[in-house]
Design an enzyme around this catalytic site. Structure first.
Site, PDB file in Angstrom:
ATOM      1  N   SER A 114       0.781  -1.233   0.000  1.00  0.00           N
ATOM      2  CA  SER A 114       0.000   0.000   0.000  1.00  0.00           C
ATOM      3  C   SER A 114       0.814   1.285   0.000  1.00  0.00           C
ATOM      4  CB  SER A 114      -0.958   0.010   1.195  1.00  0.00           C
ATOM      5  OG  SER A 114      -2.043  -0.862   0.963  1.00  0.00           O
ATOM      6  N   LYS A 117      -0.006   3.819  -2.630  1.00  0.00           N
ATOM      7  CA  LYS A 117      -1.000   4.889  -2.485  1.00  0.00           C
ATOM      8  C   LYS A 117      -0.356   6.260  -2.352  1.00  0.00           C
ATOM      9  CE  LYS A 117      -4.618   2.023  -0.337  1.00  0.00           C
ATOM     10  NZ  LYS A 117      -3.919   0.748  -0.160  1.00  0.00           N
ATOM     11  N   SER A 293      -5.591   3.577   4.632  1.00  0.00           N
ATOM     12  CA  SER A 293      -5.049   2.783   3.529  1.00  0.00           C
ATOM     13  C   SER A 293      -6.195   2.126   2.753  1.00  0.00           C
ATOM     14  CB  SER A 293      -4.055   1.727   4.034  1.00  0.00           C
ATOM     15  OG  SER A 293      -3.256   1.256   2.981  1.00  0.00           O
TER      16      SER A 293
END
Length: 459
Positions: A114, A117, A293
């Site tokens: 993640s 992101k 997230s």
């Protein structure tokens, strides 16, 4: 019950006038959970007690000494040698000057999880207005009595009744759309859903189909309720396999129409608008995405960047838009192989150099449009996906309040990309990607990042 969220505090690095967020964090403020396999980790300690927090923002002098490369390498050596880190790619940079101070396999593509992101958020900041909203509409169909729910790409649209708490801040509601339709004097007999704003597949290559039932993601459609959550305000909720149809059924129920008769189809061109609701502003949605997230939000925001740069609103279009926007800001994206905007896919590959380059661009003086990215990063021991990490006073807790980072976790993958102030007052950016990690890999990467706080690496 929805977990308590800490609001983001101001954190900016402006040329030589560097500011660092400082908090005496004894324990985490909330037991906050997140998507993308960043929860349910047996390595984590029990739920922390109520914190004692004294937040503040203090200036970091431009004269603070920069670590030497040799001193930094010596300080990190014990943590870098931890076998639980598996294959480690990393890079550390001085925030003010951009000078690289340490690296290891920083040009080797690895699974970022993640931390991907951070790229999506950065591209959105470069491309979109901070106050940009997304509109969901209801229009008349050509057939009498039929209304069409037209998705604009807002996954935060909520089915929660008026007065109830929504999962996302300031979310638009289906109930408001229904009220507007009724006020227009329209008595619908059927509901159709137009989800044509997004194109291409609804799931990305490398996604685990079990992640839908596991609550980490939903098929990405241009109209959804609570990002596909079956239980709107529940963190551990499973996700729907048919989010667009579910949204249409919720509208039908609110209008007194048979929800079983809802269909998919396109709205007529220039159809008369009956109702419209708008999402929260982009900067608020980015905060929700980075704090939790949130995979679904990342995919939809990636498509906003795609639309603004005249690309298809698809997985491929979003990836192309994000990487192109970052490249135009001199972020080092060479070696990036991405198939989604969230990092959930095991087909995604990024280098530590790219991740650190994104954070350094935000922390340094050359890309002021990216500076808000720092404010979106979770605070160690204090907020978002770091609220229950960096809380052991005898170990990594030394970095609590001094470190902000985007987290990433998949099976045998752990990553961190962020910024920290060392004990001499120098601000450093860093990116660590650990693949083939051992059973305590998350603890090992936290210990490595925390070590930067204790670094007296000027000799």
């Amino acid at each position: 019950m929805r977990p308590i969220r800490w609001r983001r505090s101001t954190h900016a690095i402006i040329g030589v006038a560097v500011l660092a967020v400082v908090a005496a964090v004894v324990a985490a403020a909330a037991w906050f959970t997140a998507g993308g396999h960043e929860t349910k980790d047996p390595q984590l300690p029990p739920e922390p007690h109520t914190p004692a927090v004294a937040p503040g923002v203090v200036p970091v002098p431009a004269s603070a000494p920069m670590p030497t490369e040799a001193g930094l390498a010596a300080t990190l050596a014990p943590q870098v040698a931890d076998p639980n880190l598996g294959k480690l790619g990393g890079r550390i940079t001085d925030a003010m000057t951009g000078k690289e101070l340490w690296h290891q396999l920083d040009d080797v593509p690895l699974h970022p999880a993640s931390t991907n992101k951070a790229l999506t958020a950065a591209a959105a900041l470069l491309t979109l207005d901070h106050e940009a909203t997304i509109t969901t509409r209801v229009v008349e169909d050509q057939r009498p009595g039929v209304v069409v729910l037209v998705g604009g790409g807002d996954p935060t649209l909520s089915a929660v009744p008026p007065g109830g708490e929504t999962w996302y801040h300031d979310a638009a509601r289906i109930s408001d759309l229904a009220d507007q339709v009724r006020r227009r004097g329209v008595m619908p007999t059927a509901v159709k859903v137009d989800a044509s704003a997004f194109t291409g597949p609804e799931t990305a290559p490398g996604w685990d189909p079990g992640d839908i039932d596991g609550g980490d993601v939903a098929p990405i459609e241009s109209v959804m309720l609570d990002a596909g959550r079956v239980q709107p305000a529940t963190d551990e909720s499973t996700r729907s396999h048919t989010p667009a149809l579910d949204a249409g059924r919720a509208l039908a129920s609110a209008l007194g129409v048979n929800p079983a008769a809802v269909t998919l189809g396109s709205a007529p061109p220039d159809a008369r608008e009956l109702a419209a609701v708008r999402s929260a502003p982009l900067i608020e949605r980015l905060g929700d995405m980075m704090d939790a997230s949130d995979n679904v939000m990342a995919e939809c925001i990636g498509r906003e960047v795609a639309a603004a740069t005249h690309r298809p609103r698809s997985f491929a279009g979003a990836v192309d838009a994000v990487t192109s926007q970052l490249a135009s800001a001199q972020v080092a994206v060479s070696g990036a192989v991405l198939v989604d905007s969230s990092g959930l896919s095991l087909d995604d590959l990024l280098t530590a150099k790219t991740l650190d380059s994104v954070v350094q661009a935000a922390a340094g003086p050359d890309q002021p449009a990216l500076r808000p990215l720092l404010d979106l990063l979770p605070i160690a021991g204090g907020s978002g996906t770091l609220s229950n990490r960096f809380i052991n006073p005898a170990a990594d807790g030394i970095a609590a309040g001094w470190l902000r980072a985007k987290t990433g976790s998949l099976t045998a993958v752990n990553s961190l990309a962020g910024v920290i102030t060392d004990n001499s007052g120098r601000v450093l950016t860093f990116a660590f990607i650990s693949n083939d990690a051992g059973p305590t890999g998350r603890l090992a990467i936290d210990a490595l990042a925390a070590r930067l706080r204790t670094c007296g690496c000027t000799t």
